[in-house]
Design a protein around this motif. Sequence first.
Motif, mmCIF file in Angstrom:
data_model
loop_
_atom_site.group_PDB
_atom_site.id
_atom_site.type_symbol
_atom_site.label_atom_id
_atom_site.label_comp_id
_atom_site.label_asym_id
_atom_site.label_seq_id
_atom_site.Cartn_x
_atom_site.Cartn_y
_atom_site.Cartn_z
ATOM 1 N N HIS A 285 -3.751 -5.053 2.081
ATOM 2 C CA HIS A 285 -4.190 -4.708 3.435
ATOM 3 C C HIS A 285 -4.221 -5.858 4.434
ATOM 4 C CE1 HIS A 285 -5.932 -2.380 6.637
ATOM 5 N NE2 HIS A 285 -6.941 -3.222 6.737
ATOM 6 N N ASP B 32 1.437 -2.825 0.703
ATOM 7 C CA ASP B 32 1.822 -3.134 2.085
ATOM 8 C C ASP B 32 3.325 -3.359 2.277
ATOM 9 O OD1 ASP B 32 -1.016 -3.406 3.351
ATOM 10 O OD2 ASP B 32 -1.080 -4.549 1.476
ATOM 11 N N ASN C 111 -4.228 2.697 4.345
ATOM 12 C CA ASN C 111 -4.670 3.286 5.610
ATOM 13 C C ASN C 111 -3.513 3.887 6.390
ATOM 14 O OD1 ASN C 111 -4.187 0.366 5.735
ATOM 15 N ND2 ASN C 111 -4.380 0.671 7.934
ATOM 16 N N HIS D 81 -7.390 -0.855 -1.920
ATOM 17 C CA HIS D 81 -6.404 -1.185 -0.885
ATOM 18 C C HIS D 81 -6.886 -2.389 -0.092
ATOM 19 C CE1 HIS D 81 -3.346 -1.098 2.075
ATOM 20 N NE2 HIS D 81 -4.193 -0.843 3.053
ATOM 21 N N ASP E 127 -0.322 1.561 1.449
ATOM 22 C CA ASP E 127 0.625 1.233 2.509
ATOM 23 C C ASP E 127 2.031 0.988 1.960
ATOM 24 O OD1 ASP E 127 -1.433 1.658 4.227
ATOM 25 O OD2 ASP E 127 -1.581 -0.389 4.971
HETATM 26 MN MN LIG Z 1 -3.416 -1.418 5.085
#
Ligand SMILES: [Mn+2]
Length: 255
Positions: free
Chosen positions: A211, A24, A95, A130, A57
């Motif tokens: 995440h 992230d 994502n 994730h 991410d």
């Molecule tokens: Mn994420």
Amino acid sequence: MINLNLYNKQHVIKKYQRTIFISDLHLDETRPDIAQRFSELLKNGDSSVDALYILGDLFEVWIGDDDDTPFYRQIIQALKSATEKGLTIYFMHGNRDFLIGQKFLHATGCQLLSDEEKILLYNTPVLLMHGDTLCTLDIAYLKARKKTRNHFLQTLFLLLPITIRKKIANKIRVKSMQHTQLASADIMDVTQAEVARVMQKHDVHYLIHGHTHRPMFHDFSLNHTKAQRIVLGAWHNKGNMLVWEATGKKELIEF
Ligand SMILES: [Mn+2]
């Protein structure tokens, strides 16, 4: 693509007795300071850690490996320099950057992990994810995920000109931000039932994921045995990493 009991030999390198996990970072050209912090981590990493795991991410958005903007080129170069110097880097899709593909991996020397990757970390089985699929209360997101992870739709998307892909990605981002603001806090967090289910499926007592941007060690009992879920932090203002040492010491560090 799930390794149930087969471990990738590449995971078992023990020179420095220390492994780093991050996720992230949401690297974006509007935040060169975060990219800079990441570059510094890469520069120092090759002489001090057995491996660096990036659990999704890494980028705020990724619309295809053919997006050749200077910002991306600079990050790719930094990753490449690090792997060439001997740092082992594993990457898992998040994502935001699930469209990272072979060209990126080849250019950087990063090795792709599956969405549920079980590794043997200094003799401890650990599951890496994730984390988005653990948020099972977020039904709207999981529905959208099915579409964005569909190979046929991805292929169609990647055939579009970059300018159009950027427009579509921006629209999705705005929608996603609105959704995050509207949804309640517990919908945006993992559900314990799904955590237990996936950990039992892989027969592990440790899970590391990102995440949710809620860095924390969560201790609980799984089949009457101590289990732990470690959540990595986002890089909004500072860098964030988990350092896992061969001795068993684990620390979430802001830097
Ligand atoms: Mn994420």
